[in-house]
Design a protein around this motif. Structure first.
Motif, short mmCIF file in Angstrom:
data_model
loop_
_atom_site.label_atom_id
_atom_site.label_comp_id
_atom_site.label_asym_id
_atom_site.label_seq_id
_atom_site.Cartn_x
_atom_site.Cartn_y
_atom_site.Cartn_z
N ALA A 34 0.84 -1.21 0.00
CA ALA A 34 0.00 0.00 0.00
C ALA A 34 0.87 1.25 0.00
CB ALA A 34 -0.95 -0.02 1.20
N ARG A 35 1.96 1.24 0.77
CA ARG A 35 2.89 2.37 0.80
C ARG A 35 3.48 2.62 -0.58
NH1 ARG A 35 8.59 1.89 2.33
NH2 ARG A 35 8.43 0.38 0.66
N ASN A 36 3.86 1.55 -1.27
CA ASN A 36 4.41 1.70 -2.62
C ASN A 36 3.37 2.28 -3.58
OD1 ASN A 36 6.82 0.70 -1.68
ND2 ASN A 36 6.49 -1.37 -2.48
N ASN A 37 2.11 1.93 -3.36
CA ASN A 37 1.04 2.51 -4.18
C ASN A 37 0.91 4.00 -3.91
OD1 ASN A 37 0.44 0.10 -5.47
ND2 ASN A 37 -1.09 -0.49 -3.95
N LEU A 38 1.03 4.41 -2.63
CA LEU A 38 1.03 5.85 -2.32
C LEU A 38 2.18 6.55 -3.04
CD1 LEU A 38 0.25 5.97 1.52
CD2 LEU A 38 -1.26 6.67 -0.34
N LYS A 39 3.35 5.92 -3.03
CA LYS A 39 4.52 6.52 -3.68
C LYS A 39 4.33 6.66 -5.18
CE LYS A 39 8.34 5.59 -0.56
NZ LYS A 39 9.68 4.99 -0.47
N ALA A 40 3.50 5.82 -5.77
CA ALA A 40 3.28 5.86 -7.22
C ALA A 40 2.23 6.88 -7.63
CB ALA A 40 2.88 4.47 -7.72
N MET A 41 1.48 7.41 -6.67
CA MET A 41 0.43 8.39 -7.00
C MET A 41 1.05 9.70 -7.47
SD MET A 41 -2.35 7.97 -3.97
CE MET A 41 -3.46 6.57 -3.91
N LYS A 42 0.43 10.28 -8.48
CA LYS A 42 0.90 11.54 -9.04
C LYS A 42 -0.19 12.61 -8.89
CE LYS A 42 4.73 9.75 -10.42
NZ LYS A 42 5.80 9.85 -9.44
N GLU A 43 0.26 13.85 -8.79
CA GLU A 43 -0.68 14.96 -8.70
C GLU A 43 -1.66 14.90 -9.87
OE1 GLU A 43 -0.54 19.81 -8.53
OE2 GLU A 43 1.19 18.69 -7.78
N GLY A 44 -2.95 15.01 -9.56
CA GLY A 44 -3.99 14.95 -10.58
C GLY A 44 -4.64 13.59 -10.73
N ASP A 45 -4.01 12.54 -10.20
CA ASP A 45 -4.62 11.20 -10.26
C ASP A 45 -5.95 11.20 -9.52
OD1 ASP A 45 -2.41 10.23 -11.62
OD2 ASP A 45 -1.68 8.98 -9.96
N LEU A 46 -6.88 10.39 -10.02
CA LEU A 46 -8.19 10.25 -9.39
C LEU A 46 -8.22 9.00 -8.51
CD1 LEU A 46 -10.57 11.24 -12.32
CD2 LEU A 46 -9.73 12.66 -10.43
N VAL A 47 -8.91 9.12 -7.38
CA VAL A 47 -8.88 8.09 -6.34
C VAL A 47 -10.30 7.83 -5.85
CG1 VAL A 47 -7.91 7.47 -4.09
CG2 VAL A 47 -6.62 9.01 -5.61
N PHE A 48 -10.77 6.60 -5.99
CA PHE A 48 -12.05 6.26 -5.38
C PHE A 48 -11.90 6.22 -3.87
CE2 PHE A 48 -13.69 3.93 -9.33
CZ PHE A 48 -14.66 4.90 -9.60
N PHE A 49 -12.88 6.75 -3.17
CA PHE A 49 -12.94 6.71 -1.70
C PHE A 49 -13.94 5.62 -1.36
CE2 PHE A 49 -13.96 7.79 2.58
CZ PHE A 49 -12.99 8.66 3.06
N TYR A 50 -13.47 4.59 -0.65
CA TYR A 50 -14.25 3.39 -0.37
C TYR A 50 -14.49 3.28 1.12
CZ TYR A 50 -15.18 -1.69 -0.15
OH TYR A 50 -15.72 -2.94 0.09
N HIS A 51 -15.77 3.16 1.50
CA HIS A 51 -16.11 2.89 2.89
C HIS A 51 -16.04 1.38 3.11
CE1 HIS A 51 -18.65 6.73 3.86
NE2 HIS A 51 -17.35 6.94 3.94
N SER A 52 -15.24 0.96 4.08
CA SER A 52 -15.10 -0.46 4.37
C SER A 52 -15.95 -0.84 5.58
CB SER A 52 -13.63 -0.82 4.60
OG SER A 52 -13.12 -0.08 5.69
N VAL A 53 -15.97 -2.10 5.90
CA VAL A 53 -16.62 -2.72 7.06
C VAL A 53 -18.14 -2.71 6.95
CG1 VAL A 53 -16.73 -2.89 9.58
CG2 VAL A 53 -14.61 -2.18 8.49
N ASN A 54 -18.82 -1.68 7.46
CA ASN A 54 -20.28 -1.64 7.41
C ASN A 54 -20.74 -1.04 6.09
OD1 ASN A 54 -20.40 -2.60 10.05
ND2 ASN A 54 -20.31 -0.54 10.89
N ASN A 55 -21.60 -1.77 5.37
CA ASN A 55 -22.09 -1.31 4.07
C ASN A 55 -20.95 -0.91 3.14
OD1 ASN A 55 -24.85 -1.60 4.88
ND2 ASN A 55 -24.64 0.33 5.99
N PRO A 56 -20.01 -1.82 2.88
CA PRO A 56 -18.85 -1.46 2.06
C PRO A 56 -19.26 -1.01 0.65
CG PRO A 56 -18.95 -3.84 2.41
CD PRO A 56 -20.03 -3.23 3.24
N ALA A 57 -18.72 0.16 0.27
CA ALA A 57 -19.08 0.72 -1.04
C ALA A 57 -18.13 1.84 -1.42
CB ALA A 57 -20.51 1.24 -1.01
N VAL A 58 -17.97 2.05 -2.72
CA VAL A 58 -17.29 3.22 -3.25
C VAL A 58 -18.30 4.37 -3.15
CG1 VAL A 58 -16.22 4.27 -5.26
CG2 VAL A 58 -15.88 1.83 -4.82
N VAL A 59 -17.89 5.47 -2.50
CA VAL A 59 -18.85 6.55 -2.25
C VAL A 59 -18.47 7.89 -2.90
CG1 VAL A 59 -19.73 5.52 -0.13
CG2 VAL A 59 -17.77 7.09 -0.02
#
Length: 134
Positions: A34-59
């Motif tokens: 996961a850390r390596n994925n953070l390091k690969a992120m570039k300014e302007g990249d789009l990122v889905f925000f996902y709620h985990s555990v209860n009612n897991p979904a991309v929100v």
């Protein structure tokens, strides 16, 4: 541009918290992949925000506004953060169940590596999830 998904338990940090803050650094990642994925992120990249555990979904969708730097919550140089800003709320959340039922998404890390908190998505996968939210 690359595409990503980050996971958060809404009881710890929700989409609403994120929108209210208007910007955050994505901290607490203590997995090297996961850390390596953070390091690969570039300014302007789009990122889905996902709620985990209860009612897991991309929100929602966030945008990377600052590339990786030392995680300010720890002195351990192994860990980094990126800065994210809210970009777009999804019209309808896309549940984990819907994602699991979609054949084209069977190989995404959300299904294959369910404990990974920061993961890449192919543009086609990102676009499909976005279309599912309409």
């Amino acid at each position: 541009m690359n595409h990503w998904l980050v996971k958060s338990e809404p009881s710890a940090y929700s989409w609403d918290d994120f929108v209210n803050e208007k910007r955050t650094f994505w901290n607490g990642v203590r997995n090297f992949q996961a850390r390596n994925n953070l390091k690969a992120m570039k300014e302007g990249d789009l990122v889905f925000f996902y709620h985990s555990v209860n009612n897991p979904a991309v929100v929602g969708i966030a945008k990377v506004v600052r590339e990786f730097y030392q995680d300010p919550t720890t002195d351990d140089a192994n860990w980094v953060v990126v800065d994210l800003e809210p970009y777009q709320v999804l019209k309808h959340p896309v549940s984990l169940q819907k994602i699991k039922e979609t054949p084209e998404l069977q190989n995404i890390a959300l299904i294959r590596q369910s404990r990974l908190s920061v993961m890449p998505l192919k543009k086609e996968e990102f676009d499909l999830i976005l279309a599912m939210s309409e």
